[in-house]
Scaffold this motif. Sequence first.
Motif, PDB file in Angstrom:
ATOM      1  N   ARG A  54       0.836  -1.199   0.000  1.00  0.00           N
ATOM      2  CA  ARG A  54       0.000   0.000   0.000  1.00  0.00           C
ATOM      3  C   ARG A  54       0.868   1.245   0.000  1.00  0.00           C
ATOM      4  NH1 ARG A  54      -4.515  -1.595   4.463  1.00  0.00           N
ATOM      5  NH2 ARG A  54      -5.473  -3.231   3.239  1.00  0.00           N
ATOM      6  N   MET A  55       1.939   1.148   0.778  1.00  0.00           N
ATOM      7  CA  MET A  55       2.837   2.312   0.820  1.00  0.00           C
ATOM      8  C   MET A  55       3.493   2.493  -0.540  1.00  0.00           C
ATOM      9  SD  MET A  55       4.544   2.068   4.586  1.00  0.00           S
ATOM     10  CE  MET A  55       5.876   3.071   4.216  1.00  0.00           C
ATOM     11  N   GLU A  56       3.891   1.438  -1.149  1.00  0.00           N
ATOM     12  CA  GLU A  56       4.529   1.525  -2.452  1.00  0.00           C
ATOM     13  C   GLU A  56       3.530   2.018  -3.485  1.00  0.00           C
ATOM     14  OE1 GLU A  56       6.414  -1.582  -5.554  1.00  0.00           O
ATOM     15  OE2 GLU A  56       6.885  -1.955  -3.474  1.00  0.00           O
ATOM     16  N   ALA A  57       2.328   1.520  -3.409  1.00  0.00           N
ATOM     17  CA  ALA A  57       1.307   1.962  -4.358  1.00  0.00           C
ATOM     18  C   ALA A  57       0.995   3.437  -4.138  1.00  0.00           C
ATOM     19  CB  ALA A  57       0.053   1.105  -4.184  1.00  0.00           C
ATOM     20  N   ALA A  58       0.997   3.868  -2.904  1.00  0.00           N
ATOM     21  CA  ALA A  58       0.721   5.273  -2.616  1.00  0.00           C
ATOM     22  C   ALA A  58       1.852   6.135  -3.124  1.00  0.00           C
ATOM     23  CB  ALA A  58       0.522   5.456  -1.122  1.00  0.00           C
ATOM     24  N   VAL A  59       3.032   5.607  -3.030  1.00  0.00           N
ATOM     25  CA  VAL A  59       4.194   6.374  -3.466  1.00  0.00           C
ATOM     26  C   VAL A  59       4.185   6.432  -4.989  1.00  0.00           C
ATOM     27  CG1 VAL A  59       6.699   6.344  -3.599  1.00  0.00           C
ATOM     28  CG2 VAL A  59       5.557   5.816  -1.475  1.00  0.00           C
ATOM     29  N   THR A  60       3.896   5.398  -5.648  1.00  0.00           N
ATOM     30  CA  THR A  60       3.934   5.399  -7.092  1.00  0.00           C
ATOM     31  C   THR A  60       2.738   6.161  -7.693  1.00  0.00           C
ATOM     32  OG1 THR A  60       2.844   3.248  -7.163  1.00  0.00           O
ATOM     33  CG2 THR A  60       5.199   3.294  -7.466  1.00  0.00           C
ATOM     34  N   ARG A  61       1.687   6.285  -7.096  1.00  0.00           N
ATOM     35  CA  ARG A  61       0.536   6.977  -7.622  1.00  0.00           C
ATOM     36  C   ARG A  61       0.659   8.473  -7.404  1.00  0.00           C
ATOM     37  NH1 ARG A  61      -4.609   4.995  -4.991  1.00  0.00           N
ATOM     38  NH2 ARG A  61      -3.443   3.562  -3.879  1.00  0.00           N
TER      39      ARG A  61
END
Length: 170
Positions: free
Chosen positions: A157-164
């Motif tokens: 989720r953190m990675e997805a939040a960072v990439t978005r």
Amino acid sequence: MAGFKQVEGFWQRFGSMLNTALIVAAVLAFFIKAGGWVERVEGDIRANTAEIARVERDADSKRGQIEKAQAEKWSAHDDLHKNRLAEVSKLEAATGERLKALEKQANDDDRRLAGLEYRTTILENMTENISTAIKELQMAFNRQSGDIQVMKEILQRMEAAVTRAPPRRT
């Protein structure tokens, strides 16, 4: 007839004498015959006595032989019992020794069995403890696995939040 009467008187006296002589002869013959009969009976008694004595001697001889044979037979029988008693005593002694050896071996086996039972009990306890430890380890692993899953989801989720989201510039 007077002569005839004389003859008749003579014959009467002679007849009386003749009767008396016959009676005396008969009595003498009876005594002689009775003496012969008594002699024959006594001879038979002596012969029977001699035969009885011979039979008794033979019987005593045979009885002595029989008693001797029986004494030998009983002696042999008694010896047989003595020998058999000695054999039985030897067998009992050997059996006693074997029983002592078997009892000693049984006692040793009982001690070994007690040792094996103790070891088996310890192994069962150890197996139970190891089983409990494995269950606890599985539970801990499952918890960690759950925690890792949660951390993975958080990281995703953190990675997805960072990439978005574009990075903010300040």
